[in-house]
Motif scaffolding. Sequence first.
Motif, short mmCIF file in Angstrom:
data_model
loop_
_atom_site.label_atom_id
_atom_site.label_comp_id
_atom_site.label_asym_id
_atom_site.label_seq_id
_atom_site.Cartn_x
_atom_site.Cartn_y
_atom_site.Cartn_z
N VAL A 48 18.05 -31.07 20.27
CA VAL A 48 18.01 -30.36 21.70
C VAL A 48 19.61 -29.48 22.07
CG1 VAL A 48 18.05 -30.91 24.05
CG2 VAL A 48 16.59 -32.11 22.46
N HIS A 49 19.49 -28.54 22.69
CA HIS A 49 20.72 -27.84 23.04
C HIS A 49 20.79 -27.66 24.57
CE1 HIS A 49 23.48 -24.82 23.14
NE2 HIS A 49 23.06 -23.99 23.85
N ARG A 50 21.96 -27.89 24.89
CA ARG A 50 22.10 -28.19 26.16
C ARG A 50 23.06 -26.69 26.79
NH1 ARG A 50 21.66 -29.80 31.72
NH2 ARG A 50 23.51 -30.66 32.85
N VAL A 51 22.39 -25.98 27.71
CA VAL A 51 23.06 -24.72 28.13
C VAL A 51 24.26 -25.10 29.26
CG1 VAL A 51 22.53 -22.61 29.36
CG2 VAL A 51 20.64 -23.60 27.78
N VAL A 52 25.35 -24.58 28.89
CA VAL A 52 26.44 -25.13 29.83
C VAL A 52 27.04 -24.05 30.40
CG1 VAL A 52 27.26 -26.79 28.01
CG2 VAL A 52 28.30 -24.56 27.87
N SER A 53 26.43 -22.89 30.62
CA SER A 53 26.75 -21.62 31.42
C SER A 53 25.72 -20.74 31.66
CB SER A 53 28.29 -21.07 30.81
OG SER A 53 28.35 -19.87 31.53
N ASP A 54 25.51 -20.07 33.05
CA ASP A 54 24.46 -19.12 33.34
C ASP A 54 24.90 -17.85 32.15
OD1 ASP A 54 23.94 -20.52 35.22
OD2 ASP A 54 24.61 -19.15 36.76
N MET A 55 25.85 -17.46 31.58
CA MET A 55 26.17 -16.49 30.95
C MET A 55 25.50 -16.46 29.36
SD MET A 55 30.10 -16.69 29.72
CE MET A 55 30.12 -15.02 28.62
N ASN A 56 25.20 -17.75 29.00
CA ASN A 56 24.63 -18.28 27.81
C ASN A 56 22.98 -17.72 27.75
OD1 ASN A 56 26.46 -21.33 27.25
ND2 ASN A 56 27.16 -19.25 27.10
N VAL A 57 22.57 -17.70 28.81
CA VAL A 57 21.11 -17.33 28.95
C VAL A 57 20.94 -15.73 29.14
CG1 VAL A 57 20.47 -19.64 29.59
CG2 VAL A 57 20.85 -18.05 31.25
N ASP A 58 21.86 -15.24 29.34
CA ASP A 58 21.47 -13.61 29.58
C ASP A 58 22.14 -12.71 28.75
OD1 ASP A 58 23.90 -13.50 31.06
OD2 ASP A 58 23.23 -13.88 32.85
N GLU A 59 22.31 -11.40 28.88
CA GLU A 59 23.03 -10.67 28.14
C GLU A 59 24.46 -10.75 27.87
OE1 GLU A 59 23.01 -9.25 32.43
OE2 GLU A 59 21.61 -9.70 30.97
N ARG A 60 25.13 -11.50 28.76
CA ARG A 60 26.56 -11.77 28.71
C ARG A 60 27.05 -12.58 27.52
NH1 ARG A 60 27.39 -14.17 34.55
NH2 ARG A 60 25.49 -14.86 34.16
N CYS A 61 25.83 -13.24 27.11
CA CYS A 61 26.08 -14.33 26.12
C CYS A 61 26.72 -13.77 24.71
CB CYS A 61 24.89 -15.08 25.50
SG CYS A 61 25.14 -16.25 24.32
N LYS A 62 26.02 -12.54 24.33
CA LYS A 62 26.44 -11.70 22.96
C LYS A 62 27.47 -11.31 22.98
CE LYS A 62 24.26 -8.72 19.78
NZ LYS A 62 22.88 -7.78 19.66
N VAL A 63 28.09 -10.85 24.34
CA VAL A 63 29.60 -10.18 24.32
C VAL A 63 30.57 -10.97 24.03
CG1 VAL A 63 30.80 -8.90 26.15
CG2 VAL A 63 28.39 -8.51 26.02
N GLY A 64 30.52 -12.35 24.68
CA GLY A 64 31.32 -13.09 24.21
C GLY A 64 31.57 -13.73 23.02
N LEU A 65 30.75 -13.57 21.78
CA LEU A 65 30.67 -14.09 20.56
C LEU A 65 30.89 -13.27 19.56
CD1 LEU A 65 27.49 -16.58 20.89
CD2 LEU A 65 29.87 -17.22 21.28
N ARG A 66 31.58 -13.69 18.25
CA ARG A 66 31.64 -12.98 17.25
C ARG A 66 30.25 -12.58 16.64
NH1 ARG A 66 35.72 -16.91 16.45
NH2 ARG A 66 37.81 -15.76 16.47
N PHE A 67 30.19 -11.42 15.75
CA PHE A 67 28.91 -11.18 15.43
C PHE A 67 28.02 -12.23 14.69
CE2 PHE A 67 25.89 -9.32 12.06
CZ PHE A 67 24.99 -8.75 12.72
N TYR A 68 29.00 -13.00 13.46
CA TYR A 68 28.36 -14.12 12.94
C TYR A 68 28.04 -15.06 13.74
CZ TYR A 68 32.92 -16.58 12.52
OH TYR A 68 33.82 -17.35 12.82
N GLU A 69 28.82 -15.33 15.01
CA GLU A 69 28.52 -16.45 15.91
C GLU A 69 27.08 -16.14 16.64
OE1 GLU A 69 32.93 -17.99 16.92
OE2 GLU A 69 32.22 -16.28 18.08
N TRP A 70 27.11 -15.00 17.06
CA TRP A 70 25.76 -14.38 17.66
C TRP A 70 24.72 -14.70 17.00
CZ3 TRP A 70 23.16 -14.42 21.78
CH2 TRP A 70 21.96 -13.67 21.62
N LEU A 71 24.68 -14.41 15.39
CA LEU A 71 23.54 -14.39 14.39
C LEU A 71 23.34 -16.07 14.66
CD1 LEU A 71 24.15 -12.08 11.70
CD2 LEU A 71 22.41 -12.01 13.41
N ALA A 72 24.56 -16.95 14.31
CA ALA A 72 24.11 -18.48 14.25
C ALA A 72 23.60 -18.96 15.21
CB ALA A 72 25.66 -19.10 13.83
#
Length: 393
Positions: A131-155
């Motif tokens: 089960v995953h707990r979402v902890v910020s609004d940015m984790n569910v929209d287009e802002r999420c990918k911007v804040g992560l390294r490429f391999y982090e986003w893939l994971a």
Amino acid sequence: MAVPRSSGSQMRILSIDFSIPYLLKDDNYPIGGWAVQLSIWLRALENAGHEAALLTWKGALAHVGSGQQIKLIETYDPEHGVRVAKYFYSYIPKILAAARAYHPDIMIQGVCGVHTAIMAFVAGQLGIPFVHRVVSDMNVDERCKVGLRFYEWLAYSWARHRTAAFLCQNEYQREKLAALFPGTPIHVLHNAVVVAEDAPAPLLRAERRYVAWLGVFRHGKNLPLLFRIAQEFPAVKFRVGGMPERQVDQSTLDAVNGLRHLPNVELVGLVRRADVQQFLSEATMLLSTSDFEGFSNVFLEAFAVGTPVITRRQVDPDSIVLRHSLGASAEDELALSKSVKMFWDMDANEYNALAQRCQIYVKANHSPTAKARELIAALTPLVAKSKHPGQPL
């Protein structure tokens, strides 16, 4: 010999976090909202008769010492290893071994990143729900990918598709995830806050001396906006609590430097957990300048001591400030600035009634006991299905 999973109504829950040991010691270390919330959940689950444990870093037990209610399980030392490769030869094997030894019924992880994927993978190896707990609004929209390294986003992307259910903080997160993952159970579970049964009544307006701002100094907290508001009202006293995160952007650093030179602003540094209540209770208001949140713990901590919250509409979670009249929920920066002045100048009797309303609201709606019941209600069908495959949710 394998230890059987818990039976009956008792549940065995495993999570992961590397900052809670610092929180337990009240160290001089920036702590995110998820760590605070998870620590509340773990204690509430234990108090409700369930078993809960936390995977964390090697050496944490010695660091924290004895007498803690939260069960810590050490895994690996994050300071050692070869970048990226360390996940495969060290981190994943150690987490898998520790999780297997604990025999959980279900695994929960919050904050987006590589650990989301590791916990999803480990849960899959153990044949239990993740089960995953979402902890910020940015984790569910287009802002999420911007804040992560490429391999982090893939994971993270891989893990979200293997999630048995999502736990959200507000309706915005639920709506976004429902569109992305139709058919996956999604539950809105508001944050909890601990308020003692014998908590003192809120201080009167005459005893409150400043506008409080509290948080980690980072980009999304919008300290430049705080600087502009403090500049605008030189007769209003501001006390700013917090410290920079490890890698902080230049605009935040510039704003902090500007605040440091304003005569009506006091930078108090990190406010330790033991001192948060007093810091907020003596404030006329808690000012939030954040661009995004999910469900800010500090809002609840402010309400608990009768301190109203002045915030922006986009970070007022499910509009609770607006709907319950717990402060101001401003449409834009200009309205936010005007609200600071309005609440600073508010009639004392009106203010004191507002302070009481804040405390009554949080006691009635955000107790750890009630939130633990909601959490277990969300997890129970997932565990039942994993033990009895084919059973509908």
